[in-house]
Motif scaffolding. Sequence first.
Motif, PDB file in Angstrom:
ATOM      1  N   PHE A  16       0.858  -1.181   0.000  1.00 12.66           N
ATOM      2  CA  PHE A  16       0.000   0.000   0.000  1.00 12.66           C
ATOM      3  C   PHE A  16       0.898   1.237   0.000  1.00 12.66           C
ATOM      4  CE2 PHE A  16      -2.274  -3.265   2.458  1.00 12.66           C
ATOM      5  CZ  PHE A  16      -3.514  -3.299   1.832  1.00 12.66           C
ATOM      6  N   ALA A  17       0.795   2.063  -1.019  1.00  9.32           N
ATOM      7  CA  ALA A  17       1.517   3.336  -1.084  1.00  9.32           C
ATOM      8  C   ALA A  17       2.972   3.215  -0.618  1.00  9.32           C
ATOM      9  CB  ALA A  17       0.789   4.385  -0.239  1.00  9.32           C
ATOM     10  N   PRO A  18       3.748   2.329  -1.237  1.00  7.43           N
ATOM     11  CA  PRO A  18       5.129   2.134  -0.775  1.00  7.43           C
ATOM     12  C   PRO A  18       6.059   3.280  -1.158  1.00  7.43           C
ATOM     13  CG  PRO A  18       4.754   0.889  -2.777  1.00  7.43           C
ATOM     14  CD  PRO A  18       3.415   1.459  -2.377  1.00  7.43           C
ATOM     15  N   ILE A  19       7.100   3.461  -0.354  1.00  7.85           N
ATOM     16  CA  ILE A  19       8.220   4.314  -0.761  1.00  7.85           C
ATOM     17  C   ILE A  19       8.998   3.488  -1.782  1.00  7.85           C
ATOM     18  CG2 ILE A  19      10.242   5.599   0.000  1.00  7.85           C
ATOM     19  CD1 ILE A  19       9.074   5.571   2.834  1.00  7.85           C
ATOM     20  N   SER A  20       8.798   3.787  -3.049  1.00  7.90           N
ATOM     21  CA  SER A  20       9.240   2.884  -4.112  1.00  7.90           C
ATOM     22  C   SER A  20      10.658   3.108  -4.583  1.00  7.90           C
ATOM     23  CB  SER A  20       8.297   3.006  -5.312  1.00  7.90           C
ATOM     24  OG  SER A  20       6.980   2.635  -4.955  1.00  7.90           O
ATOM     25  N   ALA A  21      11.182   4.297  -4.385  1.00  4.51           N
ATOM     26  CA  ALA A  21      12.550   4.615  -4.811  1.00  4.51           C
ATOM     27  C   ALA A  21      13.205   5.472  -3.737  1.00  4.51           C
ATOM     28  CB  ALA A  21      12.539   5.330  -6.156  1.00  4.51           C
ATOM     29  N   PRO A  22      13.486   4.902  -2.554  1.00  2.14           N
ATOM     30  CA  PRO A  22      13.923   5.708  -1.410  1.00  2.14           C
ATOM     31  C   PRO A  22      15.236   6.458  -1.623  1.00  2.14           C
ATOM     32  CG  PRO A  22      14.133   3.352  -0.958  1.00  2.14           C
ATOM     33  CD  PRO A  22      13.331   3.478  -2.203  1.00  2.14           C
ATOM     34  N   SER A  23      16.080   5.997  -2.521  1.00  2.00           N
ATOM     35  CA  SER A  23      17.331   6.712  -2.779  1.00  2.00           C
ATOM     36  C   SER A  23      17.102   8.091  -3.380  1.00  2.00           C
ATOM     37  CB  SER A  23      18.225   5.907  -3.734  1.00  2.00           C
ATOM     38  OG  SER A  23      18.637   4.697  -3.149  1.00  2.00           O
ATOM     39  N   GLN A  24      15.879   8.324  -3.877  1.00  3.48           N
ATOM     40  CA  GLN A  24      15.606   9.564  -4.589  1.00  3.48           C
ATOM     41  C   GLN A  24      14.512  10.417  -3.941  1.00  3.48           C
ATOM     42  OE1 GLN A  24      15.649   9.199  -8.967  1.00  3.48           O
ATOM     43  NE2 GLN A  24      16.042   7.010  -8.667  1.00  3.48           N
ATOM     44  N   CYS A  25      14.140  10.090  -2.694  1.00  7.32           N
ATOM     45  CA  CYS A  25      13.123  10.897  -2.022  1.00  7.32           C
ATOM     46  C   CYS A  25      13.653  11.391  -0.669  1.00  7.32           C
ATOM     47  CB  CYS A  25      11.835  10.093  -1.823  1.00  7.32           C
ATOM     48  SG  CYS A  25      11.871   8.874  -0.499  1.00  7.32           S
ATOM     49  N   PRO A  26      13.097  12.469  -0.126  1.00  5.33           N
ATOM     50  CA  PRO A  26      13.617  13.036   1.125  1.00  5.33           C
ATOM     51  C   PRO A  26      13.624  12.059   2.291  1.00  5.33           C
ATOM     52  CG  PRO A  26      12.224  14.644   0.025  1.00  5.33           C
ATOM     53  CD  PRO A  26      12.087  13.368  -0.750  1.00  5.33           C
ATOM     54  N   TRP A  27      12.549  11.278   2.473  1.00  8.06           N
ATOM     55  CA  TRP A  27      12.534  10.304   3.569  1.00  8.06           C
ATOM     56  C   TRP A  27      13.712   9.344   3.461  1.00  8.06           C
ATOM     57  CZ3 TRP A  27       6.658   8.798   3.189  1.00  8.06           C
ATOM     58  CH2 TRP A  27       5.905   9.665   4.010  1.00  8.06           C
ATOM     59  N   GLY A  28      13.878   8.763   2.284  1.00  6.76           N
ATOM     60  CA  GLY A  28      14.938   7.783   2.096  1.00  6.76           C
ATOM     61  C   GLY A  28      16.321   8.384   2.177  1.00  6.76           C
ATOM     62  N   GLU A  29      16.509   9.541   1.577  1.00  7.95           N
ATOM     63  CA  GLU A  29      17.829  10.165   1.615  1.00  7.95           C
ATOM     64  C   GLU A  29      18.258  10.475   3.044  1.00  7.95           C
ATOM     65  OE1 GLU A  29      17.228  13.481  -0.996  1.00  7.95           O
ATOM     66  OE2 GLU A  29      18.064  12.404  -2.716  1.00  7.95           O
ATOM     67  N   LYS A  30      17.332  10.956   3.864  1.00  9.40           N
ATOM     68  CA  LYS A  30      17.657  11.252   5.262  1.00  9.40           C
ATOM     69  C   LYS A  30      18.008   9.977   6.020  1.00  9.40           C
ATOM     70  CE  LYS A  30      15.726  13.258   9.511  1.00  9.40           C
ATOM     71  NZ  LYS A  30      14.574  13.994  10.106  1.00  9.40           N
ATOM     72  N   ALA A  31      17.172   8.954   5.882  1.00  7.60           N
ATOM     73  CA  ALA A  31      17.399   7.716   6.621  1.00  7.60           C
ATOM     74  C   ALA A  31      18.645   6.991   6.139  1.00  7.60           C
ATOM     75  CB  ALA A  31      16.175   6.809   6.486  1.00  7.60           C
ATOM     76  N   PHE A  32      18.826   6.876   4.833  1.00 10.80           N
ATOM     77  CA  PHE A  32      19.962   6.134   4.305  1.00 10.80           C
ATOM     78  C   PHE A  32      21.283   6.831   4.638  1.00 10.80           C
ATOM     79  CE2 PHE A  32      17.646   3.748   0.613  1.00 10.80           C
ATOM     80  CZ  PHE A  32      16.866   3.104   1.547  1.00 10.80           C
ATOM     81  N   THR A  33      21.297   8.152   4.604  1.00  9.53           N
ATOM     82  CA  THR A  33      22.516   8.871   4.974  1.00  9.53           C
ATOM     83  C   THR A  33      22.886   8.589   6.428  1.00  9.53           C
ATOM     84  OG1 THR A  33      22.066  10.634   3.379  1.00  9.53           O
ATOM     85  CG2 THR A  33      23.591  11.142   5.160  1.00  9.53           C
ATOM     86  N   ALA A  34      21.890   8.619   7.309  1.00 11.13           N
ATOM     87  CA  ALA A  34      22.150   8.377   8.725  1.00 11.13           C
ATOM     88  C   ALA A  34      22.549   6.927   8.983  1.00 11.13           C
ATOM     89  CB  ALA A  34      20.916   8.738   9.540  1.00 11.13           C
ATOM     90  N   TYR A  35      21.786   6.001   8.434  1.00 10.43           N
ATOM     91  CA  TYR A  35      21.991   4.586   8.756  1.00 10.43           C
ATOM     92  C   TYR A  35      23.131   3.939   7.975  1.00 10.43           C
ATOM     93  CZ  TYR A  35      17.296   4.760  10.898  1.00 10.43           C
ATOM     94  OH  TYR A  35      16.198   5.059  11.669  1.00 10.43           O
ATOM     95  N   LEU A  36      23.329   4.372   6.724  1.00 11.94           N
ATOM     96  CA  LEU A  36      24.256   3.680   5.818  1.00 11.94           C
ATOM     97  C   LEU A  36      25.453   4.518   5.407  1.00 11.94           C
ATOM     98  CD1 LEU A  36      21.548   2.099   3.477  1.00 11.94           C
ATOM     99  CD2 LEU A  36      22.718   0.994   5.397  1.00 11.94           C
ATOM    100  N   GLY A  37      25.418   5.835   5.666  1.00  7.18           N
ATOM    101  CA  GLY A  37      26.512   6.709   5.268  1.00  7.18           C
ATOM    102  C   GLY A  37      26.236   7.394   3.951  1.00  7.18           C
TER     103      GLY A  37
END
Length: 277
Positions: A169-190
């Motif tokens: 249901f309404a997934p974050i489909s490309a998190p590398s390219q959206c604000p939610w994903g960019e914030k989380a991935f930078t923090a968690y993964l570098g």
Amino acid sequence: MKTVQTIKSHGGQVRVIEHDSETLGVPMQFAAYLPPQAEKGPVPCLWYLSGLTCTWANVMEKGEITRAAAGHGFAIVAPDTSPRGEGVPDDEGYDLGQGAGFYLTATQAPWSKHYRMDSYITDELQTLVTDSFPVAEARQGIFGHSMGGHGALTLHLKNPDLYKTCSAFAPISAPSQCPWGEKAFTAYLGSDRARWADYDAAILVGRQPSQAHILIDQGTDDQFLAEQLLHGIFEDAARTAGQAYTLRRQPGYDHSYYFISTFMDDHVRHHRQELFA
């Protein structure tokens, strides 16, 4: 492992379970629904992953999931969305830290000590559930909402033999390219974006499409649609890779559990048809 609460629903039982997680290093809670059919033997199992700020309670209380599960004879497992508790790193924003685990294994301090939600779900919790409840190990699927939809897509694509079916249901489909994903991935993964690819469904589907037919529902009045969800990127990648999928755009629906509950039965039916094809 101990049962914190047992609640009867549609002839079956919701059991709220607490256990000490070795993977996450903290006590965790999850909910399991056993339909009335489980009294006669093992039943197929669906894993539901929730979105930002949620716990197991959101879908069990608001998603009409037990009605659908009882009707189609499914067990449901609803994990939490992150490690929690004293000593677990957190952030003042709702989209990072507790409640926002993004279903990945963090590699950056201070998150790496506890934030390993993908391994927790696919390994530790998988073993706990299949050892403790009458579920058919060979008939399992996964689905989720928003951040949990991202988790469902990525865990399915990386573990297609475990989670044979998938929907979202309404997934974050490309998190590398959206604000939610960019914030989380930078923090968690570098900051190295190459490391993000293992947790981006639009990239994973291009690398390793599955044999499943993925169902996605999306409300057209979803306030996060344009900026955060980016279904077009996943659609293009899935089409190029030959991944079977259906993306249904539902007029007038938003991002809430009113939307999810409306189409919950469709999703559970989809998994049953796929698992028993």
